[in-house]
Scaffold this motif. Structure first.
Motif, short mmCIF file in Angstrom:
data_model
loop_
_atom_site.label_atom_id
_atom_site.label_comp_id
_atom_site.label_asym_id
_atom_site.label_seq_id
_atom_site.Cartn_x
_atom_site.Cartn_y
_atom_site.Cartn_z
N ALA A 108 -6.79 -1.75 4.97
CA ALA A 108 -8.44 -2.58 4.26
C ALA A 108 -8.98 -1.17 4.46
N ILE A 109 -8.78 -0.37 4.59
CA ILE A 109 -10.28 1.11 4.44
C ILE A 109 -9.82 1.41 3.17
N CYS B 203 2.68 1.39 -1.90
CA CYS B 203 3.60 1.42 -2.17
C CYS B 203 4.96 0.65 -1.27
N GLY B 204 4.56 0.65 0.10
CA GLY B 204 5.33 -0.40 1.27
C GLY B 204 6.35 0.13 1.32
N GLU B 205 6.75 1.40 1.22
CA GLU B 205 7.86 2.63 1.72
C GLU B 205 7.39 3.37 2.78
N GLY B 206 6.83 4.28 2.18
CA GLY B 206 6.57 5.65 3.04
C GLY B 206 6.30 5.04 4.77
N ALA B 207 6.21 5.77 6.17
CA ALA B 207 5.55 5.03 7.33
C ALA B 207 4.55 5.61 6.94
N MET B 208 3.46 4.99 8.15
CA MET B 208 1.64 5.27 8.27
C MET B 208 1.81 6.54 9.30
N PHE B 209 2.55 6.45 9.95
CA PHE B 209 2.01 7.47 11.00
C PHE B 209 3.06 7.95 11.71
N ARG B 210 3.19 8.60 11.64
CA ARG B 210 4.25 9.86 12.57
C ARG B 210 5.02 10.04 14.09
N GLY B 211 3.77 9.27 14.74
CA GLY B 211 4.49 8.82 16.47
C GLY B 211 3.77 7.36 16.40
N THR C 2 -1.11 -8.05 -0.26
CA THR C 2 -0.04 -6.77 -0.40
C THR C 2 0.12 -6.06 0.25
N SER C 3 -1.05 -4.97 0.57
CA SER C 3 -1.85 -3.80 1.47
C SER C 3 -1.83 -4.11 2.79
N PHE C 4 -2.85 -5.36 2.93
CA PHE C 4 -2.27 -5.21 4.44
C PHE C 4 -1.32 -5.25 4.66
N MET C 5 -0.59 -6.52 4.81
CA MET C 5 0.84 -7.16 4.85
C MET C 5 1.47 -5.52 5.40
N ARG C 6 1.05 -4.71 4.25
CA ARG C 6 2.10 -3.32 4.16
C ARG C 6 1.57 -2.67 5.72
N GLY C 7 -0.14 -2.11 5.81
CA GLY C 7 -0.56 -1.22 6.54
C GLY C 7 0.15 -2.74 8.63
N CYS C 8 0.01 -3.45 7.85
CA CYS C 8 0.52 -4.42 9.33
C CYS C 8 1.81 -4.20 9.85
N ARG C 9 3.05 -3.21 8.71
CA ARG C 9 4.01 -3.07 9.34
C ARG C 9 4.20 -1.37 9.38
N ARG C 10 3.01 -1.32 9.39
CA ARG C 10 2.89 0.47 9.35
C ARG C 10 3.35 0.72 8.28
N LYS C 11 3.37 0.32 7.34
CA LYS C 11 4.07 1.21 5.82
C LYS C 11 2.89 1.84 4.86
N CYS C 12 3.26 2.04 3.89
CA CYS C 12 1.82 2.79 3.26
C CYS C 12 1.59 1.74 2.35
N PRO C 13 0.17 1.16 2.51
CA PRO C 13 -0.54 0.03 1.57
C PRO C 13 0.20 0.57 0.22
N HIS D 235 0.45 12.30 4.64
CA HIS D 235 0.69 11.65 3.04
C HIS D 235 1.58 10.88 3.56
N CYS D 236 2.14 9.51 2.63
CA CYS D 236 2.92 8.90 1.59
C CYS D 236 4.11 10.15 1.90
N SER D 237 5.48 9.63 2.60
CA SER D 237 6.81 10.04 2.19
C SER D 237 6.67 10.02 0.99
N ALA D 238 6.90 8.85 0.42
CA ALA D 238 7.74 7.67 -1.61
C ALA D 238 6.61 8.32 -2.15
N CYS D 239 5.05 8.02 -1.66
CA CYS D 239 4.58 8.38 -3.15
C CYS D 239 2.77 8.79 -2.69
N LYS D 240 3.37 10.16 -2.04
CA LYS D 240 2.73 11.19 -1.64
C LYS D 240 0.50 9.86 -1.38
N LEU D 241 0.28 9.43 -0.73
CA LEU D 241 -0.96 8.95 -0.54
C LEU D 241 -1.26 9.30 0.90
#
Length: 121
Positions: A113-114, A25-33, A12-23, A40-46
């Protein structure tokens, strides 16, 4: 945010990362560009700073694109024998487009994965 409290599987975490989402929560964007990591994640603050992918995404991108391009080039050469300029016109842009398209998604996958390997430690 029940998804944060519930343990996530590696897949689940890996597939979220493949979509460029937070690993996590899957909601916040991992990239700003394009390849710029958000703080950090805008949803869970990771925090994303500890998830440094370094050169791994580039190596994976080169390996995948190289296999596709070399296979295609050799198949086209063996079946059609086109002139060199045709091969260059097909495979140079294809290489650039595939590399640029895959790189951010592979970077997200490596970061996820990290995250998975660090969360279990």
């Amino acid at each position: 945010m029940d998804s944060i409290e519930a343990p996530t599987t590696w897949t689940t975490s890996f597939m979220r990362g493949c979509r460029r989402k937070c690993p996590r929560c899957g909601e916040g964007a991992m990239f700003r560009g394009y390849l710029s990591i958000a703080d950090h994640c805008s949803a869970c603050k990771l925090p994303f700073e500890p998830l440094r992918a370094d050169d791994a995404p580039a190596y994976f991108t080169i390996a995948i694109v190289g296999h596709i391009v070399v296979s295609g080039l050799l198949m086209l050469e063996s079946y059609a024998h086109p002139p060199t300029w045709v091969q260059l016109a097909i495979w140079l842009p294809s290489t650039a487009i595939m590399s640029l398209a895959m790189l951010p998604y592979l970077k997200g996958a490596v970061m996820a994965a990290i995250y998975c390997s660090n969360k279990d430690a």
